[in-house]
Motif scaffolding. Structure first.
Motif, PDB file in Angstrom:
ATOM      1  N   GLY A 109       0.809  -1.221   0.000  1.00 49.14           N
ATOM      2  CA  GLY A 109       0.000   0.000   0.000  1.00 49.14           C
ATOM      3  C   GLY A 109       0.840   1.267   0.000  1.00 49.14           C
ATOM      4  N   PRO A 110       1.840   1.372   0.874  1.00 47.84           N
ATOM      5  CA  PRO A 110       2.670   2.578   0.856  1.00 47.84           C
ATOM      6  C   PRO A 110       3.401   2.785  -0.475  1.00 47.84           C
ATOM      7  CG  PRO A 110       2.967   1.400   2.916  1.00 47.84           C
ATOM      8  CD  PRO A 110       2.146   0.507   2.022  1.00 47.84           C
ATOM      9  N   ALA A 111       3.846   1.700  -1.073  1.00 47.44           N
ATOM     10  CA  ALA A 111       4.516   1.811  -2.380  1.00 47.44           C
ATOM     11  C   ALA A 111       3.535   2.296  -3.444  1.00 47.44           C
ATOM     12  CB  ALA A 111       5.107   0.457  -2.783  1.00 47.44           C
ATOM     13  N   ALA A 112       2.327   1.752  -3.419  1.00 46.13           N
ATOM     14  CA  ALA A 112       1.313   2.167  -4.391  1.00 46.13           C
ATOM     15  C   ALA A 112       0.946   3.632  -4.197  1.00 46.13           C
ATOM     16  CB  ALA A 112       0.076   1.279  -4.275  1.00 46.13           C
ATOM     17  N   ARG A 113       0.708   4.039  -2.949  1.00 44.81           N
ATOM     18  CA  ARG A 113       0.344   5.443  -2.690  1.00 44.81           C
ATOM     19  C   ARG A 113       1.443   6.386  -3.157  1.00 44.81           C
ATOM     20  NH1 ARG A 113      -2.024   2.911   1.512  1.00 44.81           N
ATOM     21  NH2 ARG A 113      -0.296   3.171   2.959  1.00 44.81           N
ATOM     22  N   LYS A 114       2.682   6.017  -2.909  1.00 46.07           N
ATOM     23  CA  LYS A 114       3.805   6.876  -3.313  1.00 46.07           C
ATOM     24  C   LYS A 114       3.828   7.084  -4.823  1.00 46.07           C
ATOM     25  CE  LYS A 114       8.830   7.178  -3.350  1.00 46.07           C
ATOM     26  NZ  LYS A 114      10.087   6.549  -2.915  1.00 46.07           N
ATOM     27  N   HIS A 115       3.646   6.018  -5.571  1.00 44.89           N
ATOM     28  CA  HIS A 115       3.785   6.110  -7.024  1.00 44.89           C
ATOM     29  C   HIS A 115       2.494   6.493  -7.739  1.00 44.89           C
ATOM     30  CE1 HIS A 115       7.970   5.062  -7.190  1.00 44.89           C
ATOM     31  NE2 HIS A 115       7.719   4.199  -6.218  1.00 44.89           N
ATOM     32  N   LEU A 116       1.363   6.369  -7.061  1.00 42.42           N
ATOM     33  CA  LEU A 116       0.107   6.801  -7.674  1.00 42.42           C
ATOM     34  C   LEU A 116      -0.154   8.279  -7.436  1.00 42.42           C
ATOM     35  CD1 LEU A 116      -2.175   3.713  -7.008  1.00 42.42           C
ATOM     36  CD2 LEU A 116      -1.147   4.447  -9.172  1.00 42.42           C
ATOM     37  N   ALA A 117       0.539   8.857  -6.452  1.00 39.95           N
ATOM     38  CA  ALA A 117       0.424  10.303  -6.229  1.00 39.95           C
ATOM     39  C   ALA A 117       0.960  11.008  -7.476  1.00 39.95           C
ATOM     40  CB  ALA A 117       1.231  10.708  -4.999  1.00 39.95           C
ATOM     41  N   GLY A 118       0.159  11.818  -8.061  1.00 41.93           N
ATOM     42  CA  GLY A 118       0.583  12.535  -9.263  1.00 41.93           C
ATOM     43  C   GLY A 118       0.437  11.741 -10.550  1.00 41.93           C
ATOM     44  N   PHE A 119      -0.119  10.526 -10.462  1.00 45.86           N
ATOM     45  CA  PHE A 119      -0.244   9.686 -11.667  1.00 45.86           C
ATOM     46  C   PHE A 119      -1.093  10.370 -12.733  1.00 45.86           C
ATOM     47  CE2 PHE A 119      -2.664   6.422 -14.001  1.00 45.86           C
ATOM     48  CZ  PHE A 119      -1.614   5.836 -14.696  1.00 45.86           C
ATOM     49  N   LYS A 120      -2.221  10.950 -12.335  1.00 49.88           N
ATOM     50  CA  LYS A 120      -3.088  11.613 -13.320  1.00 49.88           C
ATOM     51  C   LYS A 120      -2.350  12.738 -14.030  1.00 49.88           C
ATOM     52  CE  LYS A 120      -7.579  10.717 -11.236  1.00 49.88           C
ATOM     53  NZ  LYS A 120      -8.763  11.323 -10.630  1.00 49.88           N
ATOM     54  N   ALA A 121      -1.597  13.503 -13.282  1.00 51.96           N
ATOM     55  CA  ALA A 121      -0.842  14.611 -13.892  1.00 51.96           C
ATOM     56  C   ALA A 121       0.223  14.081 -14.845  1.00 51.96           C
ATOM     57  CB  ALA A 121      -0.208  15.469 -12.805  1.00 51.96           C
ATOM     58  N   ARG A 122       0.916  13.002 -14.452  1.00 54.64           N
ATOM     59  CA  ARG A 122       1.958  12.431 -15.329  1.00 54.64           C
ATOM     60  C   ARG A 122       1.356  11.868 -16.610  1.00 54.64           C
ATOM     61  NH1 ARG A 122       3.590  10.254 -10.427  1.00 54.64           N
ATOM     62  NH2 ARG A 122       2.997   8.152 -11.060  1.00 54.64           N
ATOM     63  N   ILE A 123       0.214  11.206 -16.492  1.00 60.10           N
ATOM     64  CA  ILE A 123      -0.388  10.605 -17.677  1.00 60.10           C
ATOM     65  C   ILE A 123      -0.929  11.703 -18.599  1.00 60.10           C
ATOM     66  CG2 ILE A 123      -2.784  10.154 -16.960  1.00 60.10           C
ATOM     67  CD1 ILE A 123      -2.316   7.282 -17.988  1.00 60.10           C
ATOM     68  N   ARG A 124      -1.513  12.739 -17.997  1.00 53.95           N
ATOM     69  CA  ARG A 124      -2.012  13.877 -18.787  1.00 53.95           C
ATOM     70  C   ARG A 124      -0.860  14.523 -19.560  1.00 53.95           C
ATOM     71  NH1 ARG A 124      -4.302  16.719 -14.593  1.00 53.95           N
ATOM     72  NH2 ARG A 124      -5.924  15.196 -14.303  1.00 53.95           N
ATOM     73  N   LEU A 125       0.261  14.746 -18.886  1.00 50.83           N
ATOM     74  CA  LEU A 125       1.416  15.366 -19.519  1.00 50.83           C
ATOM     75  C   LEU A 125       1.973  14.485 -20.636  1.00 50.83           C
ATOM     76  CD1 LEU A 125       3.417  17.742 -19.448  1.00 50.83           C
ATOM     77  CD2 LEU A 125       4.765  16.414 -17.809  1.00 50.83           C
ATOM     78  N   ALA A 126       2.050  13.185 -20.400  1.00 47.15           N
ATOM     79  CA  ALA A 126       2.560  12.273 -21.429  1.00 47.15           C
ATOM     80  C   ALA A 126       1.666  12.282 -22.667  1.00 47.15           C
ATOM     81  CB  ALA A 126       2.669  10.854 -20.866  1.00 47.15           C
ATOM     82  N   ILE A 127       0.353  12.301 -22.450  1.00 46.89           N
ATOM     83  CA  ILE A 127      -0.581  12.333 -23.585  1.00 46.89           C
ATOM     84  C   ILE A 127      -0.444  13.657 -24.325  1.00 46.89           C
ATOM     85  CG2 ILE A 127      -3.023  12.415 -24.203  1.00 46.89           C
ATOM     86  CD1 ILE A 127      -3.469  10.315 -21.967  1.00 46.89           C
ATOM     87  N   ARG A 128      -0.351  14.747 -23.571  1.00 52.46           N
ATOM     88  CA  ARG A 128      -0.208  16.059 -24.206  1.00 52.46           C
ATOM     89  C   ARG A 128       1.052  16.105 -25.073  1.00 52.46           C
ATOM     90  NH1 ARG A 128      -0.100  19.589 -19.871  1.00 52.46           N
ATOM     91  NH2 ARG A 128      -2.342  19.361 -19.745  1.00 52.46           N
ATOM     92  N   HIS A 129       2.167  15.601 -24.525  1.00 52.93           N
ATOM     93  CA  HIS A 129       3.414  15.583 -25.302  1.00 52.93           C
ATOM     94  C   HIS A 129       3.284  14.706 -26.543  1.00 52.93           C
ATOM     95  CE1 HIS A 129       5.932  18.054 -22.837  1.00 52.93           C
ATOM     96  NE2 HIS A 129       5.745  17.299 -21.764  1.00 52.93           N
ATOM     97  N   SER A 130       2.604  13.583 -26.409  1.00 49.91           N
ATOM     98  CA  SER A 130       2.453  12.702 -27.573  1.00 49.91           C
ATOM     99  C   SER A 130       1.622  13.369 -28.657  1.00 49.91           C
ATOM    100  CB  SER A 130       1.824  11.372 -27.169  1.00 49.91           C
ATOM    101  OG  SER A 130       0.446  11.516 -26.930  1.00 49.91           O
ATOM    102  N   LEU A 131       0.611  14.120 -28.259  1.00 52.70           N
ATOM    103  CA  LEU A 131      -0.236  14.808 -29.248  1.00 52.70           C
ATOM    104  C   LEU A 131       0.499  15.963 -29.895  1.00 52.70           C
ATOM    105  CD1 LEU A 131      -3.671  14.762 -27.411  1.00 52.70           C
ATOM    106  CD2 LEU A 131      -2.909  13.295 -29.289  1.00 52.70           C
ATOM    107  N   GLN A 132       1.317  16.663 -29.140  1.00 54.12           N
ATOM    108  CA  GLN A 132       2.092  17.762 -29.718  1.00 54.12           C
ATOM    109  C   GLN A 132       3.116  17.242 -30.709  1.00 54.12           C
ATOM    110  OE1 GLN A 132       3.610  19.623 -26.182  1.00 54.12           O
ATOM    111  NE2 GLN A 132       1.777  20.898 -25.917  1.00 54.12           N
ATOM    112  N   GLY A 133       3.661  16.072 -30.415  1.00 50.73           N
ATOM    113  CA  GLY A 133       4.630  15.476 -31.317  1.00 50.73           C
ATOM    114  C   GLY A 133       4.025  14.998 -32.607  1.00 50.73           C
ATOM    115  N   HIS A 134       2.693  14.814 -32.633  1.00 47.44           N
ATOM    116  CA  HIS A 134       2.018  14.352 -33.844  1.00 47.44           C
ATOM    117  C   HIS A 134       1.135  15.440 -34.461  1.00 47.44           C
ATOM    118  CE1 HIS A 134       3.262  10.445 -32.355  1.00 47.44           C
ATOM    119  NE2 HIS A 134       3.106  10.034 -33.582  1.00 47.44           N
ATOM    120  N   SER A 135       1.358  16.680 -34.094  1.00 48.90           N
ATOM    121  CA  SER A 135       0.509  17.738 -34.616  1.00 48.90           C
ATOM    122  C   SER A 135       1.005  18.283 -35.947  1.00 48.90           C
ATOM    123  CB  SER A 135       0.412  18.881 -33.602  1.00 48.90           C
ATOM    124  OG  SER A 135       1.684  19.435 -33.373  1.00 48.90           O
ATOM    125  N   ARG A 136       2.116  17.785 -36.395  1.00 52.06           N
ATOM    126  CA  ARG A 136       2.671  18.287 -37.674  1.00 52.06           C
ATOM    127  C   ARG A 136       2.002  17.662 -38.859  1.00 52.06           C
ATOM    128  NH1 ARG A 136       7.638  16.263 -35.185  1.00 52.06           N
ATOM    129  NH2 ARG A 136       7.682  17.491 -33.357  1.00 52.06           N
TER     130      ARG A 136
END
Length: 136
Positions: A109-136
């Motif tokens: 549980g402590p390991a999961a809580r540590k790495h899930l904190a900020g998960f939504k923000a990290r996934i959002r950022l990764a998707i945003r970067h992937s879309l910017q890389g394919h906007s050309r």
């Protein structure tokens, strides 16, 4: 007939519709791949953190053979967007949650809580970067 109007058919053509459809499919694939990568990275980080916690925990009421740590594995969904960290060893749950005769010694549980904190923000950022890389 006088006073009666006849509507002529109107035709509308969209130029580049096939190219746009292809671009949207490419962007969706890139966003999905970015999300899958983040899910997998997070799951494996949880496994590593839990193993480290087990290896360094001198307070555990069981002998430290490494069996529990080495039994941890990630089970992914077919699309890769869901990952579960699991062990098939019963005493993993006993340690995590305790029993009537033993207090809980949380390790996953402590390991999961540590790495899930900020998960939504990290996934959002990764998707945003992937879309910017394919906007050309």
């Amino acid at each position: 007939m006088p006073g009666t109007s006849v509507m002529k058919p109107v035709s509308v053509s969209v130029k580049g519709k096939d190219e746009n459809r292809h671009t949207m499919k490419r962007r969706k694939a890139a966003a999905t791949a970015a999300a899958v990568t983040q899910v997998q990275l997070t799951a494996h980080a949880i496994v590593s953190e839990a193993r480290e916690h087990l290896d360094n925990a001198s307070r555990l009421p069981v002998s430290r053979t490494g069996e529990l740590a080495s039994s941890l594995h990630v089970v992914r969904s077919a699309d890769g967007l869901l990952a579960n960290v699991r062990t098939l060893l019963d005493y993993g749950a006993y340690l995590e949650f305790g029993t009537r005769k033993m207090p809980a010694y949380p390790w996953l549980g402590p390991a999961a809580r540590k790495h899930l904190a900020g998960f939504k923000a990290r996934i959002r950022l990764a998707i945003r970067h992937s879309l910017q890389g394919h906007s050309r």
